[in-house]
Design a protein around this motif. Structure first.
Motif, mmCIF file in Angstrom:
data_model
loop_
_atom_site.group_PDB
_atom_site.id
_atom_site.type_symbol
_atom_site.label_atom_id
_atom_site.label_comp_id
_atom_site.label_asym_id
_atom_site.label_seq_id
_atom_site.Cartn_x
_atom_site.Cartn_y
_atom_site.Cartn_z
ATOM 1 N N TRP A 1 3.943 5.935 -7.446
ATOM 2 C CA TRP A 1 4.147 5.096 -8.618
ATOM 3 C C TRP A 1 3.365 3.815 -8.413
ATOM 4 O O TRP A 1 3.217 3.354 -7.277
ATOM 5 C CB TRP A 1 5.627 4.760 -8.819
ATOM 6 C CG TRP A 1 6.435 5.937 -9.229
ATOM 7 C CD1 TRP A 1 7.203 6.735 -8.426
ATOM 8 C CD2 TRP A 1 6.536 6.479 -10.542
ATOM 9 N NE1 TRP A 1 7.779 7.733 -9.160
ATOM 10 C CE2 TRP A 1 7.381 7.605 -10.475
ATOM 11 C CE3 TRP A 1 5.991 6.126 -11.776
ATOM 12 C CZ2 TRP A 1 7.703 8.372 -11.593
ATOM 13 C CZ3 TRP A 1 6.300 6.886 -12.887
ATOM 14 C CH2 TRP A 1 7.148 7.999 -12.786
ATOM 15 N N GLY A 2 2.892 3.213 -9.504
ATOM 16 C CA GLY A 2 2.174 1.958 -9.381
ATOM 17 C C GLY A 2 1.939 1.306 -10.724
ATOM 18 O O GLY A 2 1.888 1.975 -11.750
ATOM 19 N N MET A 3 1.818 -0.023 -10.688
ATOM 20 C CA MET A 3 1.557 -0.786 -11.904
ATOM 21 C C MET A 3 0.762 -2.041 -11.573
ATOM 22 O O MET A 3 0.906 -2.614 -10.493
ATOM 23 C CB MET A 3 2.858 -1.152 -12.604
ATOM 24 C CG MET A 3 3.759 -2.075 -11.803
ATOM 25 S SD MET A 3 5.373 -2.363 -12.560
ATOM 26 C CE MET A 3 4.935 -3.304 -13.985
ATOM 27 N N THR A 4 -0.071 -2.460 -12.527
ATOM 28 C CA THR A 4 -0.833 -3.692 -12.398
ATOM 29 C C THR A 4 0.078 -4.866 -12.688
ATOM 30 O O THR A 4 0.877 -4.824 -13.627
ATOM 31 C CB THR A 4 -2.008 -3.694 -13.394
ATOM 32 O OG1 THR A 4 -2.834 -2.555 -13.121
ATOM 33 C CG2 THR A 4 -2.832 -4.962 -13.285
ATOM 34 N N LEU A 5 -0.044 -5.916 -11.881
ATOM 35 C CA LEU A 5 0.684 -7.143 -12.192
ATOM 36 C C LEU A 5 -0.036 -8.346 -11.619
ATOM 37 O O LEU A 5 -0.847 -8.232 -10.715
ATOM 38 C CB LEU A 5 2.142 -7.087 -11.733
ATOM 39 C CG LEU A 5 2.497 -6.869 -10.272
ATOM 40 C CD1 LEU A 5 2.425 -8.158 -9.486
ATOM 41 C CD2 LEU A 5 3.900 -6.321 -10.186
ATOM 42 N N THR A 6 0.274 -9.494 -12.196
ATOM 43 C CA THR A 6 -0.310 -10.753 -11.733
ATOM 44 C C THR A 6 0.766 -11.682 -11.191
ATOM 45 O O THR A 6 0.454 -12.770 -10.729
ATOM 46 C CB THR A 6 -1.070 -11.469 -12.863
ATOM 47 O OG1 THR A 6 -0.197 -11.670 -13.962
ATOM 48 C CG2 THR A 6 -2.282 -10.651 -13.311
ATOM 49 N N SER A 7 2.012 -11.258 -11.258
ATOM 50 C CA SER A 7 3.110 -12.110 -10.775
ATOM 51 C C SER A 7 3.375 -11.839 -9.299
ATOM 52 O O SER A 7 4.223 -11.042 -8.932
ATOM 53 C CB SER A 7 4.370 -11.881 -11.613
ATOM 54 O OG SER A 7 4.696 -10.508 -11.639
ATOM 55 N N LEU A 8 2.606 -12.515 -8.468
ATOM 56 C CA LEU A 8 2.714 -12.417 -7.011
ATOM 57 C C LEU A 8 2.723 -13.832 -6.470
ATOM 58 O O LEU A 8 1.948 -14.677 -6.914
ATOM 59 C CB LEU A 8 1.513 -11.659 -6.438
ATOM 60 C CG LEU A 8 1.350 -11.689 -4.915
ATOM 61 C CD1 LEU A 8 2.441 -10.872 -4.226
ATOM 62 C CD2 LEU A 8 -0.025 -11.187 -4.530
ATOM 63 N N CYS A 9 3.608 -14.087 -5.521
ATOM 64 C CA CYS A 9 3.728 -15.424 -4.966
ATOM 65 C C CYS A 9 4.087 -15.336 -3.490
ATOM 66 O O CYS A 9 4.922 -14.516 -3.098
ATOM 67 C CB CYS A 9 4.816 -16.184 -5.730
ATOM 68 S SG CYS A 9 5.116 -17.844 -5.150
ATOM 69 N N SER A 10 3.466 -16.181 -2.687
ATOM 70 C CA SER A 10 3.854 -16.318 -1.296
ATOM 71 C C SER A 10 5.110 -17.176 -1.244
ATOM 72 O O SER A 10 5.157 -18.251 -1.835
ATOM 73 C CB SER A 10 2.723 -16.999 -0.523
ATOM 74 O OG SER A 10 3.158 -17.376 0.750
#
Length: 174
Positions: A33-42
């Protein structure tokens, strides 16, 4: 007090360019399973923790929560078509890309689209509105490509890091 309109919020976030990732995991039957996202944070360096947000009802989210692990594939500038494919929800998306999921990984590694992959173990998840916030402790980082230019997204379009020799280097980890 004006709490804002959904269109205002979309415009606000469109003006905040960010890197593009594909979060992957495997289901209980081993299906990818996989999806594109831009909500990533350290979140933290010690221990290393990442935060991702996924839409409620997403099969990728459900599989990551059931398995309690996921992989964050950081895309390079030549991976726009892969980002679009995984954003489309096409059921055959894993048949159209090169990937592998070695034992002990959080999810499939996208060999031709990602420059780096972080495998993560879910430590916390919390529903916030129409999304779920997931904290993942990074268990392994794998460098896949020498490509140094990340794929970016902002102002409702993809872009790449500009080529320049006069770059200044800063570490912005809060």
């Amino acid at each position: 007090m004006n709490h804002g309109h959904p269109a205002d919020f979309r415009a606000l976030m469109a003006g905040f360019p960010t890197g593009v990732t594909i979060v992957t995991t495997t289901g209980t039957e081993g299906d990818p399973w996989g999806m594109t996202l831009t909500s990533l944070c350290s979140v933290s360096m010690e221990p290393p923790v990442l935060l991702v947000c996924m839409r409620r009802g997403s099969p990728t989210l459900d599989a990551a929560l059931a398995r309690r692990s996921f992989a964050v594939n950081l895309l390079h500038r030549r991976a726009r078509s892969t980002a679009e494919l995984f954003a489309s929800g096409a059921p055959d998306r894993f048949d159209r890309v090169t990937w592998h999921a070695p034992a002990g990984t959080g999810g499939p590694h996208l060999l031709e689209a990602a420059h780096t992959v972080a495998d993560c173990a879910v430590t916390t998840d919390q529903v916030v509105g129409d999304h779920v916030v997931i904290m993942g402790r990074v268990t392994r980082v794998t460098r896949l490509a020498e490509e140094q230019h990340p794929l970016l997204y902002g102002l409702r379009r993809f872009a790449t890091w500009p080529d320049t020799d006069d770059q200044l280097s800063y570490d912005f980890i809060s």
